[in-house]
Design a protein around this motif. Structure first.
Motif, PDB file in Angstrom:
ATOM      1  N   VAL A   1       0.836  -1.204   0.000  1.00  9.98           N
ATOM      2  CA  VAL A   1       0.000   0.000   0.000  1.00  9.98           C
ATOM      3  C   VAL A   1       0.865   1.246   0.000  1.00  9.98           C
ATOM      4  CG1 VAL A   1      -1.684   1.324   1.337  1.00  9.98           C
ATOM      5  CG2 VAL A   1      -1.953  -1.156   1.086  1.00  9.98           C
ATOM      6  N   MET A   2       1.902   1.260   0.838  1.00 13.36           N
ATOM      7  CA  MET A   2       2.780   2.425   0.917  1.00 13.36           C
ATOM      8  C   MET A   2       3.578   2.619  -0.371  1.00 13.36           C
ATOM      9  SD  MET A   2       2.329   4.145   3.662  1.00 13.36           S
ATOM     10  CE  MET A   2       0.608   3.849   3.218  1.00 13.36           C
ATOM     11  N   ALA A   3       3.926   1.524  -1.030  1.00 13.30           N
ATOM     12  CA  ALA A   3       4.659   1.652  -2.293  1.00 13.30           C
ATOM     13  C   ALA A   3       3.814   2.372  -3.339  1.00 13.30           C
ATOM     14  CB  ALA A   3       5.069   0.263  -2.791  1.00 13.30           C
ATOM     15  N   ASN A   4       2.526   2.076  -3.389  1.00 13.96           N
ATOM     16  CA  ASN A   4       1.649   2.767  -4.332  1.00 13.96           C
ATOM     17  C   ASN A   4       1.485   4.236  -3.984  1.00 13.96           C
ATOM     18  OD1 ASN A   4      -0.044   1.173  -6.552  1.00 13.96           O
ATOM     19  ND2 ASN A   4       0.489  -0.262  -4.918  1.00 13.96           N
ATOM     20  N   VAL A   5       1.345   4.528  -2.707  1.00 10.19           N
ATOM     21  CA  VAL A   5       1.198   5.929  -2.292  1.00 10.19           C
ATOM     22  C   VAL A   5       2.459   6.720  -2.611  1.00 10.19           C
ATOM     23  CG1 VAL A   5       0.809   7.473  -0.337  1.00 10.19           C
ATOM     24  CG2 VAL A   5      -0.441   5.299  -0.496  1.00 10.19           C
ATOM     25  N   ILE A   6       3.622   6.147  -2.347  1.00 10.82           N
ATOM     26  CA  ILE A   6       4.885   6.830  -2.642  1.00 10.82           C
ATOM     27  C   ILE A   6       5.039   7.053  -4.142  1.00 10.82           C
ATOM     28  CG2 ILE A   6       7.402   6.576  -2.571  1.00 10.82           C
ATOM     29  CD1 ILE A   6       7.024   5.080   0.087  1.00 10.82           C
ATOM     30  N   ALA A   7       4.638   6.050  -4.949  1.00 15.48           N
ATOM     31  CA  ALA A   7       4.734   6.194  -6.403  1.00 15.48           C
ATOM     32  C   ALA A   7       3.846   7.327  -6.905  1.00 15.48           C
ATOM     33  CB  ALA A   7       4.344   4.880  -7.078  1.00 15.48           C
ATOM     34  N   LEU A   8       2.741   7.585  -6.230  1.00 12.90           N
ATOM     35  CA  LEU A   8       1.840   8.660  -6.633  1.00 12.90           C
ATOM     36  C   LEU A   8       2.309  10.031  -6.157  1.00 12.90           C
ATOM     37  CD1 LEU A   8      -1.660   7.021  -5.981  1.00 12.90           C
ATOM     38  CD2 LEU A   8      -0.650   7.565  -8.215  1.00 12.90           C
TER      39      LEU A   8
ATOM     40  N   GLU B   1       7.558  11.835   3.335  1.00 12.11           N
ATOM     41  CA  GLU B   1       8.354  11.434   4.505  1.00 12.11           C
ATOM     42  C   GLU B   1       7.603  10.451   5.404  1.00 12.11           C
ATOM     43  OE1 GLU B   1       8.607  15.393   6.715  1.00 12.11           O
ATOM     44  OE2 GLU B   1       7.243  15.618   5.015  1.00 12.11           O
ATOM     45  N   LEU B   2       6.302  10.707   5.642  1.00 13.99           N
ATOM     46  CA  LEU B   2       5.514   9.818   6.488  1.00 13.99           C
ATOM     47  C   LEU B   2       5.367   8.445   5.836  1.00 13.99           C
ATOM     48  CD1 LEU B   2       3.732   9.215   8.920  1.00 13.99           C
ATOM     49  CD2 LEU B   2       1.793  10.209   7.665  1.00 13.99           C
ATOM     50  N   GLU B   3       5.097   8.435   4.531  1.00 13.50           N
ATOM     51  CA  GLU B   3       4.927   7.163   3.834  1.00 13.50           C
ATOM     52  C   GLU B   3       6.226   6.349   3.838  1.00 13.50           C
ATOM     53  OE1 GLU B   3       3.865  10.049   2.777  1.00 13.50           O
ATOM     54  OE2 GLU B   3       1.675   9.764   2.720  1.00 13.50           O
ATOM     55  N   LEU B   4       7.366   7.035   3.684  1.00 14.66           N
ATOM     56  CA  LEU B   4       8.644   6.341   3.724  1.00 14.66           C
ATOM     57  C   LEU B   4       8.924   5.764   5.113  1.00 14.66           C
ATOM     58  CD1 LEU B   4      10.988   8.637   1.572  1.00 14.66           C
ATOM     59  CD2 LEU B   4      10.287   6.285   1.070  1.00 14.66           C
ATOM     60  N   ALA B   5       8.560   6.512   6.132  1.00 13.73           N
ATOM     61  CA  ALA B   5       8.761   6.026   7.497  1.00 13.73           C
ATOM     62  C   ALA B   5       7.906   4.786   7.764  1.00 13.73           C
ATOM     63  CB  ALA B   5       8.425   7.127   8.501  1.00 13.73           C
ATOM     64  N   LEU B   6       6.650   4.832   7.333  1.00 12.65           N
ATOM     65  CA  LEU B   6       5.772   3.669   7.522  1.00 12.65           C
ATOM     66  C   LEU B   6       6.235   2.477   6.692  1.00 12.65           C
ATOM     67  CD1 LEU B   6       2.275   5.436   7.508  1.00 12.65           C
ATOM     68  CD2 LEU B   6       3.545   4.545   9.482  1.00 12.65           C
ATOM     69  N   ALA B   7       6.700   2.742   5.464  1.00 13.56           N
ATOM     70  CA  ALA B   7       7.212   1.663   4.629  1.00 13.56           C
ATOM     71  C   ALA B   7       8.453   1.032   5.256  1.00 13.56           C
ATOM     72  CB  ALA B   7       7.531   2.185   3.226  1.00 13.56           C
ATOM     73  N   GLY B   8       9.331   1.860   5.828  1.00 21.01           N
ATOM     74  CA  GLY B   8      10.509   1.332   6.498  1.00 21.01           C
ATOM     75  C   GLY B   8      10.157   0.491   7.710  1.00 21.01           C
ATOM     76  N   MET B   9       9.160   0.899   8.456  1.00 22.68           N
ATOM     77  CA  MET B   9       8.718   0.110   9.609  1.00 22.68           C
ATOM     78  C   MET B   9       8.121  -1.222   9.160  1.00 22.68           C
ATOM     79  SD  MET B   9       7.006   3.240  11.763  1.00 22.68           S
ATOM     80  CE  MET B   9       6.402   2.230  13.125  1.00 22.68           C
TER      81      MET B   9
ATOM     82  N   ALA C   1       2.543  -3.989  -7.906  1.00 29.72           N
ATOM     83  CA  ALA C   1       2.750  -3.760  -9.330  1.00 29.72           C
ATOM     84  C   ALA C   1       1.443  -3.882 -10.112  1.00 29.72           C
ATOM     85  CB  ALA C   1       3.788  -4.760  -9.859  1.00 29.72           C
ATOM     86  N   VAL C   2       0.640  -4.881  -9.775  1.00 29.40           N
ATOM     87  CA  VAL C   2      -0.645  -5.049 -10.465  1.00 29.40           C
ATOM     88  C   VAL C   2      -1.552  -3.852 -10.203  1.00 29.40           C
ATOM     89  CG1 VAL C   2      -2.767  -6.417 -10.488  1.00 29.40           C
ATOM     90  CG2 VAL C   2      -0.538  -7.563 -10.514  1.00 29.40           C
ATOM     91  N   THR C   3      -1.589  -3.393  -8.953  1.00 28.53           N
ATOM     92  CA  THR C   3      -2.452  -2.255  -8.618  1.00 28.53           C
ATOM     93  C   THR C   3      -2.047  -0.999  -9.379  1.00 28.53           C
ATOM     94  OG1 THR C   3      -2.818  -3.156  -6.407  1.00 28.53           O
ATOM     95  CG2 THR C   3      -3.299  -0.816  -6.727  1.00 28.53           C
ATOM     96  N   PHE C   4      -0.727  -0.761  -9.449  1.00 32.52           N
ATOM     97  CA  PHE C   4      -0.254   0.499 -10.044  1.00 32.52           C
ATOM     98  C   PHE C   4      -0.261   0.474 -11.576  1.00 32.52           C
ATOM     99  CE2 PHE C   4       2.926   3.626 -11.363  1.00 32.52           C
ATOM    100  CZ  PHE C   4       2.525   4.715 -10.633  1.00 32.52           C
ATOM    101  N   PHE C   5       0.094  -0.670 -12.171  1.00 35.51           N
ATOM    102  CA  PHE C   5       0.271  -0.704 -13.616  1.00 35.51           C
ATOM    103  C   PHE C   5      -0.949  -1.272 -14.359  1.00 35.51           C
ATOM    104  CE2 PHE C   5       4.692  -0.890 -12.062  1.00 35.51           C
ATOM    105  CZ  PHE C   5       5.187   0.232 -12.702  1.00 35.51           C
ATOM    106  N   VAL C   6      -1.784  -2.046 -13.680  1.00 31.29           N
ATOM    107  CA  VAL C   6      -2.933  -2.635 -14.339  1.00 31.29           C
ATOM    108  C   VAL C   6      -4.195  -1.826 -14.107  1.00 31.29           C
ATOM    109  CG1 VAL C   6      -4.402  -4.692 -14.506  1.00 31.29           C
ATOM    110  CG2 VAL C   6      -1.909  -4.945 -14.269  1.00 31.29           C
ATOM    111  N   PHE C   7      -4.397  -1.411 -12.863  1.00 30.02           N
ATOM    112  CA  PHE C   7      -5.634  -0.683 -12.519  1.00 30.02           C
ATOM    113  C   PHE C   7      -5.476   0.817 -12.610  1.00 30.02           C
ATOM    114  CE2 PHE C   7      -6.275  -4.780 -10.511  1.00 30.02           C
ATOM    115  CZ  PHE C   7      -7.600  -5.035 -10.791  1.00 30.02           C
TER     116      PHE C   7
END
Length: 242
Positions: free
Chosen positions: A167-174, A187-195, A235-241
């Protein structure tokens, strides 16, 4: 007690016949003496009633078994044990990470805490360019809600952490074009992704329902498998949908 070789003086089928000289063989006595023509000197001195050990290498004290137990084959090495520090740290990480996503899931699915609910979140996804926004709204909301709850409990931690990381990977990509800092930063999304990444490979610690399960005992393998599944879903969420 003594043993006596009764073999003949001549050659025989025994490989040790060359040891004997003469036809009578040799007598071996318990005191270490070898008689009957043998040139071997006895290490036992009948005068002092002791053995001559000058020709022997003394036993290394490191090989002496000084253990009190009766099991001579027991492994006395100290076994690896967990410490309370990492367990407490992972519990705190899970509480914060899982708590944040649990609240966000409640906002998206049920509209609690001022959240948009499924319909409002689906409209936001549609504006971001996603197709099937209602389906994605449910998938994202349930992933955050269930994943956050499982992280707090420490149950199925690798899968839960991988879902949150996706989920965080998609948010960061956007949002990455908005920079690192500021309202549109990541910054918040990266922190949550790191956790989430930390929980994925470090495991939940002993204070968890996953304790002593197979994926708990093999965190690296379980983490890689879950990471592949999470990366595929992202990847499916970001590139397909979209």
């Amino acid at each position: 007690m003594a043993t006596h070789d009764k073999g003949s003086a001549g050659s025989s089928a025994f490989s040790d016949d060359s040891f004997y000289s003469g036809g009578g063989g040799a007598h071996h006595f318990d005191d270490g003496t070898i008689r009957a023509g043998s040139d071997v000197t006895s290490p036992y001195d009948s005068t002092t009633k002791s053995f001559d050990t000058t020709a022997y290498t003394p036993l290394d004290v490191s090989t002496v078994d000084n253990r009190d137990d009766d099991d001579l084959f027991a492994d006395d090495r100290k076994k690896f044990g967990w410490t309370a520090g990492p367990d407490l740290g992972l519990l705190g990480l899970r509480a914060v990470l899982g708590g944040i996503f649990l609240l966000h899931g409640l906002q998206k699915v049920f509209g609690l805490f001022g959240g948009p609910g499924i319909n409002g979140f689906a409209q936001s996804l549609e504006k971001m360019g996603y197709r099937e926004p209602t389906v994605l709204a449910w998938v994202t909301g349930v992933t955050e809600l269930a994943g956050g709850g499982l992280i707090v409990l420490g149950l199925f931690t690798p899968l839960a952490a991988a879902g949150l990381l996706a989920v965080m990977a998609n948010v960061i990509a956007l949002k990455y074009k908005g920079g690192f800092f500021g309202p549109n930063g990541v910054e918040l999304e990266l922190a949550l992704a790191g956790m989430a990444f930390t929980a994925l490979f470090a495991g939940p610690g002993r204070a968890a329902l996953d304790y002593n399960r197979s994926w708990f005992r093999h965190p690296l393998a379980a983490g890689f498998i879950a990471l592949v599944l999470g990366a595929g879903g992202a990847a499916v969420t970001f590139f397909v949908f979209r």
